[in-house]
Scaffold this active site. Structure first.
Site, mmCIF file in Angstrom:
data_model
loop_
_atom_site.group_PDB
_atom_site.id
_atom_site.type_symbol
_atom_site.label_atom_id
_atom_site.label_comp_id
_atom_site.label_asym_id
_atom_site.label_seq_id
_atom_site.Cartn_x
_atom_site.Cartn_y
_atom_site.Cartn_z
ATOM 1 N N HIS A 17 0.842 -1.208 0.000
ATOM 2 C CA HIS A 17 0.000 0.000 0.000
ATOM 3 C C HIS A 17 0.875 1.254 0.000
ATOM 4 O O HIS A 17 0.601 2.219 -0.726
ATOM 5 C CB HIS A 17 -0.895 0.047 1.255
ATOM 6 C CG HIS A 17 -1.897 -1.060 1.361
ATOM 7 N ND1 HIS A 17 -2.022 -1.837 2.497
ATOM 8 C CD2 HIS A 17 -2.833 -1.510 0.497
ATOM 9 C CE1 HIS A 17 -3.006 -2.709 2.328
ATOM 10 N NE2 HIS A 17 -3.503 -2.535 1.118
ATOM 11 N N LYS A 41 -18.299 -6.094 7.307
ATOM 12 C CA LYS A 41 -17.009 -6.789 7.203
ATOM 13 C C LYS A 41 -16.410 -6.989 8.582
ATOM 14 O O LYS A 41 -16.536 -6.121 9.449
ATOM 15 C CB LYS A 41 -16.054 -5.986 6.322
ATOM 16 C CG LYS A 41 -16.355 -6.126 4.852
ATOM 17 C CD LYS A 41 -15.100 -5.916 4.039
ATOM 18 C CE LYS A 41 -15.372 -6.091 2.559
ATOM 19 N NZ LYS A 41 -14.175 -5.808 1.741
ATOM 20 N N ARG A 90 -1.130 -6.133 -7.944
ATOM 21 C CA ARG A 90 0.035 -6.960 -7.614
ATOM 22 C C ARG A 90 0.274 -7.990 -8.710
ATOM 23 O O ARG A 90 1.400 -8.332 -9.023
ATOM 24 C CB ARG A 90 -0.177 -7.696 -6.283
ATOM 25 C CG ARG A 90 -0.184 -6.788 -5.075
ATOM 26 C CD ARG A 90 -0.767 -7.503 -3.889
ATOM 27 N NE ARG A 90 -2.143 -7.912 -4.147
ATOM 28 C CZ ARG A 90 -2.957 -8.379 -3.242
ATOM 29 N NH1 ARG A 90 -2.534 -8.542 -2.002
ATOM 30 N NH2 ARG A 90 -4.191 -8.713 -3.526
ATOM 31 N N SER A 128 -2.807 -8.004 3.262
ATOM 32 C CA SER A 128 -3.115 -7.834 4.684
ATOM 33 C C SER A 128 -3.487 -9.175 5.305
ATOM 34 O O SER A 128 -3.070 -9.483 6.433
ATOM 35 C CB SER A 128 -4.261 -6.835 4.868
ATOM 36 O OG SER A 128 -3.889 -5.569 4.375
HETATM 37 O O1 PNS Z 1 -8.671 -2.924 0.199
HETATM 38 P P1 PNS Z 1 -9.869 -3.524 -0.482
HETATM 39 O O2 PNS Z 1 -10.689 -4.332 0.496
HETATM 40 O O3 PNS Z 1 -9.482 -4.304 -1.706
HETATM 41 O O4 PNS Z 1 -10.768 -2.299 -0.957
HETATM 42 C C1 PNS Z 1 -12.030 -2.503 -1.539
HETATM 43 C C2 PNS Z 1 -12.786 -1.169 -1.654
HETATM 44 C C3 PNS Z 1 -12.854 -0.468 -0.323
HETATM 45 C C4 PNS Z 1 -12.063 -0.270 -2.643
HETATM 46 C C5 PNS Z 1 -14.200 -1.475 -2.201
HETATM 47 O O5 PNS Z 1 -14.772 -2.508 -1.440
HETATM 48 C C6 PNS Z 1 -15.090 -0.249 -2.152
HETATM 49 O O6 PNS Z 1 -14.906 0.671 -2.922
HETATM 50 N N1 PNS Z 1 -16.054 -0.253 -1.207
HETATM 51 C C7 PNS Z 1 -16.922 0.859 -0.982
HETATM 52 C C8 PNS Z 1 -18.344 0.554 -1.462
HETATM 53 C C9 PNS Z 1 -18.404 0.695 -2.960
HETATM 54 O O7 PNS Z 1 -18.127 1.730 -3.515
HETATM 55 N N2 PNS Z 1 -18.810 -0.400 -3.632
HETATM 56 C C10 PNS Z 1 -18.903 -0.450 -5.055
HETATM 57 C C11 PNS Z 1 -17.538 -0.738 -5.666
HETATM 58 S S1 PNS Z 1 -17.711 -1.011 -7.400
#
Ligand code: PNS
Length: 166
Positions: A17, A41, A90, A128
């Protein structure tokens, strides 16, 4: 001035990150790291803890903004005045899910584009979940996360039931 938002769970933030943030800062004028607060979550760290670990990992001299957010990432990005969403890659396997998210985000908010940044080679294997698993089982994660994150993980995981490491 171009603002880019880098949304994620950051449970917790690791070297991959930080590498993405460093690269994004070379390209964009302002970076806002968005730490997702999602009650559905099962995070190891609370959203405040995760945001604090991001700030501490970045250090005191940074100009990166770190904010918790809930709801849609595009709504958060819009509220921050961002026109770009950053996501780290990645491996090619990441792309399937990321491609889908980027297109859905574009459908929701066409003014925001997703920019993918490729993590440096030394960080490609980091996640993570993997770091939590290694730490929970007594393995060393030194140098893979900031020292403050290493301590936080050890405190949380080595005094907690193993099931929380998932
Ligand atoms: O670190 P992560 O868990 O891969 O991040 C995922 C994240 C937070 C980017 C994604 O789950 C997100 O954007 N969540 C917020 C809700 C949202 O916008 N959902 C629609 C995504 S298309």
């Amino acid at each position: 001035m171009t603002t880019a938002v880098y949304p994620g769970s950051f449970d917790p933030i690791h070297g991959g990150h930080l590498d993405v943030i460093r690269r994004a800062r070379e390209i964009f004028d302002r970076i806002v790291v968005g730490v997702l607060d999602n009650e559905q979550k099962n995070y190891l760290f609370s959203v405040e803890e995760r945001a604090q670990l991001v700030r501490q990992s970045l250090g005191p001299d940074t100009d990166i903004t770190v904010r918790p957010f809930s709801g849609l990432a595009v709504a958060f990005a819009t509220a921050e005045g961002a026109t770009v969403m950053i996501r780290g890659l990645r491996a090619v396997s990441d792309l399937d899910n990321e491609f889908q998210m980027a297109l859905m985000n574009r459908q929701l908010e066409p003014r925001i584009d997703t920019v993918f940044l490729i993590t440096g080679f030394s960080n490609v294997y980091l996640s993570s979940s993997l770091l939590k698993d290694v730490c929970a089982h007594g393995g060393s994660i030194e140098g893979l996360v900031a020292p403050v994150v290493e301590r936080a993980l050890q405190t949380k995981l080595r005094s907690a039931p193993a099931t929380r490491a998932g």
